[in-house]
Write a protein that holds these residues in place. Structure first.
Motif, PDB file in Angstrom:
ATOM      1  N   THR A 126     -50.116 -13.726 -18.282  1.00 45.61           N
ATOM      2  CA  THR A 126     -50.360 -14.955 -19.037  1.00 45.61           C
ATOM      3  C   THR A 126     -51.485 -14.755 -20.041  1.00 45.61           C
ATOM      4  O   THR A 126     -51.391 -15.185 -21.191  1.00 45.61           O
ATOM      5  CB  THR A 126     -50.694 -16.109 -18.074  1.00 45.61           C
ATOM      6  OG1 THR A 126     -49.629 -16.248 -17.142  1.00 45.61           O
ATOM      7  CG2 THR A 126     -50.887 -17.409 -18.817  1.00 45.61           C
ATOM      8  N   LYS A 127     -52.533 -14.086 -19.618  1.00 45.15           N
ATOM      9  CA  LYS A 127     -53.657 -13.802 -20.521  1.00 45.15           C
ATOM     10  C   LYS A 127     -53.192 -12.949 -21.703  1.00 45.15           C
ATOM     11  O   LYS A 127     -53.525 -13.235 -22.860  1.00 45.15           O
ATOM     12  CB  LYS A 127     -54.780 -13.082 -19.779  1.00 45.15           C
ATOM     13  CG  LYS A 127     -56.007 -12.814 -20.641  1.00 45.15           C
ATOM     14  CD  LYS A 127     -57.027 -12.000 -19.910  1.00 45.15           C
ATOM     15  CE  LYS A 127     -56.668 -10.557 -20.146  1.00 45.15           C
ATOM     16  NZ  LYS A 127     -57.630  -9.569 -19.770  1.00 45.15           N
ATOM     17  N   GLN A 128     -52.396 -11.940 -21.424  1.00 40.72           N
ATOM     18  CA  GLN A 128     -51.878 -11.090 -22.504  1.00 40.72           C
ATOM     19  C   GLN A 128     -51.004 -11.882 -23.462  1.00 40.72           C
ATOM     20  O   GLN A 128     -51.070 -11.681 -24.682  1.00 40.72           O
ATOM     21  CB  GLN A 128     -51.097  -9.913 -21.926  1.00 40.72           C
ATOM     22  CG  GLN A 128     -51.964  -8.888 -21.230  1.00 40.72           C
ATOM     23  CD  GLN A 128     -51.144  -7.838 -20.506  1.00 40.72           C
ATOM     24  OE1 GLN A 128     -49.922  -7.914 -20.439  1.00 40.72           O
ATOM     25  NE2 GLN A 128     -51.840  -6.855 -19.938  1.00 40.72           N
ATOM     26  N   LEU A 129     -50.175 -12.779 -22.936  1.00 41.10           N
ATOM     27  CA  LEU A 129     -49.337 -13.608 -23.806  1.00 41.10           C
ATOM     28  C   LEU A 129     -50.181 -14.523 -24.676  1.00 41.10           C
ATOM     29  O   LEU A 129     -49.878 -14.721 -25.862  1.00 41.10           O
ATOM     30  CB  LEU A 129     -48.362 -14.438 -22.964  1.00 41.10           C
ATOM     31  CG  LEU A 129     -47.223 -13.672 -22.309  1.00 41.10           C
ATOM     32  CD1 LEU A 129     -46.462 -14.578 -21.343  1.00 41.10           C
ATOM     33  CD2 LEU A 129     -46.294 -13.095 -23.354  1.00 41.10           C
ATOM     34  N   MET A 130     -51.245 -15.063 -24.122  1.00 46.49           N
ATOM     35  CA  MET A 130     -52.121 -15.940 -24.913  1.00 46.49           C
ATOM     36  C   MET A 130     -52.838 -15.148 -26.004  1.00 46.49           C
ATOM     37  O   MET A 130     -52.976 -15.613 -27.145  1.00 46.49           O
ATOM     38  CB  MET A 130     -53.138 -16.641 -23.997  1.00 46.49           C
ATOM     39  CG  MET A 130     -52.493 -17.626 -23.062  1.00 46.49           C
ATOM     40  SD  MET A 130     -53.677 -18.364 -21.944  1.00 46.49           S
ATOM     41  CE  MET A 130     -54.007 -19.879 -22.816  1.00 46.49           C
ATOM     42  N   VAL A 131     -53.274 -13.936 -25.681  1.00 43.90           N
ATOM     43  CA  VAL A 131     -53.941 -13.103 -26.686  1.00 43.90           C
ATOM     44  C   VAL A 131     -52.948 -12.716 -27.781  1.00 43.90           C
ATOM     45  O   VAL A 131     -53.288 -12.761 -28.976  1.00 43.90           O
ATOM     46  CB  VAL A 131     -54.558 -11.853 -26.002  1.00 43.90           C
ATOM     47  CG1 VAL A 131     -54.992 -10.822 -27.039  1.00 43.90           C
ATOM     48  CG2 VAL A 131     -55.731 -12.262 -25.136  1.00 43.90           C
ATOM     49  N   LYS A 132     -51.737 -12.367 -27.421  1.00 46.36           N
ATOM     50  CA  LYS A 132     -50.715 -12.028 -28.428  1.00 46.36           C
ATOM     51  C   LYS A 132     -50.393 -13.216 -29.312  1.00 46.36           C
ATOM     52  O   LYS A 132     -50.200 -13.085 -30.518  1.00 46.36           O
ATOM     53  CB  LYS A 132     -49.425 -11.550 -27.739  1.00 46.36           C
ATOM     54  CG  LYS A 132     -49.552 -10.260 -27.000  1.00 46.36           C
ATOM     55  CD  LYS A 132     -49.256  -9.120 -27.908  1.00 46.36           C
ATOM     56  CE  LYS A 132     -49.224  -7.847 -27.037  1.00 46.36           C
ATOM     57  NZ  LYS A 132     -49.428  -6.677 -27.813  1.00 46.36           N
ATOM     58  N   THR A 133     -50.359 -14.405 -28.720  1.00 49.80           N
ATOM     59  CA  THR A 133     -50.111 -15.617 -29.506  1.00 49.80           C
ATOM     60  C   THR A 133     -51.231 -15.856 -30.507  1.00 49.80           C
ATOM     61  O   THR A 133     -50.988 -16.203 -31.658  1.00 49.80           O
ATOM     62  CB  THR A 133     -49.962 -16.840 -28.568  1.00 49.80           C
ATOM     63  OG1 THR A 133     -48.892 -16.589 -27.647  1.00 49.80           O
ATOM     64  CG2 THR A 133     -49.662 -18.094 -29.350  1.00 49.80           C
ATOM     65  N   LEU A 134     -52.470 -15.647 -30.064  1.00 52.35           N
ATOM     66  CA  LEU A 134     -53.602 -15.801 -30.989  1.00 52.35           C
ATOM     67  C   LEU A 134     -53.585 -14.746 -32.086  1.00 52.35           C
ATOM     68  O   LEU A 134     -53.986 -14.995 -33.220  1.00 52.35           O
ATOM     69  CB  LEU A 134     -54.923 -15.737 -30.214  1.00 52.35           C
ATOM     70  CG  LEU A 134     -55.199 -16.939 -29.307  1.00 52.35           C
ATOM     71  CD1 LEU A 134     -56.446 -16.680 -28.478  1.00 52.35           C
ATOM     72  CD2 LEU A 134     -55.371 -18.202 -30.129  1.00 52.35           C
ATOM     73  N   ASP A 135     -53.123 -13.541 -31.755  1.00 59.64           N
ATOM     74  CA  ASP A 135     -53.039 -12.470 -32.750  1.00 59.64           C
ATOM     75  C   ASP A 135     -52.009 -12.780 -33.822  1.00 59.64           C
ATOM     76  O   ASP A 135     -52.113 -12.285 -34.958  1.00 59.64           O
ATOM     77  CB  ASP A 135     -52.710 -11.146 -32.094  1.00 59.64           C
ATOM     78  CG  ASP A 135     -53.887 -10.535 -31.349  1.00 59.64           C
ATOM     79  OD1 ASP A 135     -55.039 -10.987 -31.603  1.00 59.64           O
ATOM     80  OD2 ASP A 135     -53.677  -9.627 -30.524  1.00 59.64           O
ATOM     81  N   LEU A 136     -51.010 -13.601 -33.512  1.00 57.27           N
ATOM     82  CA  LEU A 136     -50.002 -13.985 -34.510  1.00 57.27           C
ATOM     83  C   LEU A 136     -50.626 -14.783 -35.641  1.00 57.27           C
ATOM     84  O   LEU A 136     -50.157 -14.747 -36.785  1.00 57.27           O
ATOM     85  CB  LEU A 136     -48.872 -14.797 -33.867  1.00 57.27           C
ATOM     86  CG  LEU A 136     -47.931 -14.048 -32.953  1.00 57.27           C
ATOM     87  CD1 LEU A 136     -46.974 -15.018 -32.293  1.00 57.27           C
ATOM     88  CD2 LEU A 136     -47.173 -12.985 -33.706  1.00 57.27           C
TER      89      LEU A 136
END
Length: 138
Positions: A126-136
Motif C-alpha cells: 500500500t505504501k509503495q502504491l501511494m508513493v507511485k501515485t504521488l510520483d505520477l
C-alpha cells in the motif's frame, strides 16, 4: 475502501497476531508447570477475534479490521502424574500438569507469524502504491 483505511485494517491484524504470539509464548512457558490441584493447574489460553464492521450507512459492508474479544481457556482434561516425591504432590502423590499441547502451540506460532508477515506485506505494498501515485504528479 481508501488506501488509508488499509493501514488501519492491516495494523489491527498485526496487533491481533502479536497478541496471539504472546499467548503462544505464555502457553509454551507454562507447558511443563505442575500444580497440587487440577483447579490450580495452568490451562492453555487462546485469543478470541472478531471482524470489526464498518460504520452504518457508509456503504462498506466489508469488515474494517480485527478486534480482540478476549482470551479463552482450554477445557480439555488436566493430566495427572504420580510423583510422590514432588513437593506439590497431593495426599495421593499426584501432581497435575498443564493441558498445553506444545505441537499445537508451535503450529499456532507459525500461523500467527505468517499472518503478521502478510499484514506487513499489505502495508508495504500500500505504501509503495501511494508513493507511485504521488510520483505520477511530478
Amino acid at each position: 475502501m481508501s488506501l488509508f483505511s488499509i493501514f488501519n485494517v492491516a495494523g489491527s491484524g498485526m496487533a491481533a497476531q502479536s497478541l496471539r504470539l504472546n499467548t503462544v509464548a505464555s502457553n509454551l512457558a507454562n507447558a511443563d508447570s505442575v500444580a497440587s490441584t487440577p483447579e490450580a493447574a495452568y490451562r492453555a489460553r487462546e485469543p478470541l477475534f472478531a471482524a470489526m464492521q464498518g460504520q452504518p450507512g457508509s456503504g462498506n459492508a466489508a469488515g474494517e479490521g480485527v478486534q480482540v474479544l478476549g482470551l479463552s481457556e482450554s477445557q480439555s482434561a488436566i493430566p495427572s502424574r504420580y510423583e510422590p516425591g514432588n513437593p506439590l504432590a497431593d495426599a495421593d502423590g499426584n501432581v497435575y500438569a498443564s493441558n498445553v499441547n506444545p505441537v499445537d502451540e508451535l503450529v499456532n506460532m507459525i500461523s500467527a507469524s505468517r499472518s503478521y508477515q502478510n499484514n506487513v506485506e499489505v502495508m508495504n505494498t500500500t505504501k509503495q502504491l501511494m508513493v507511485k501515485t504521488l510520483d505520477l504528479g511530478k
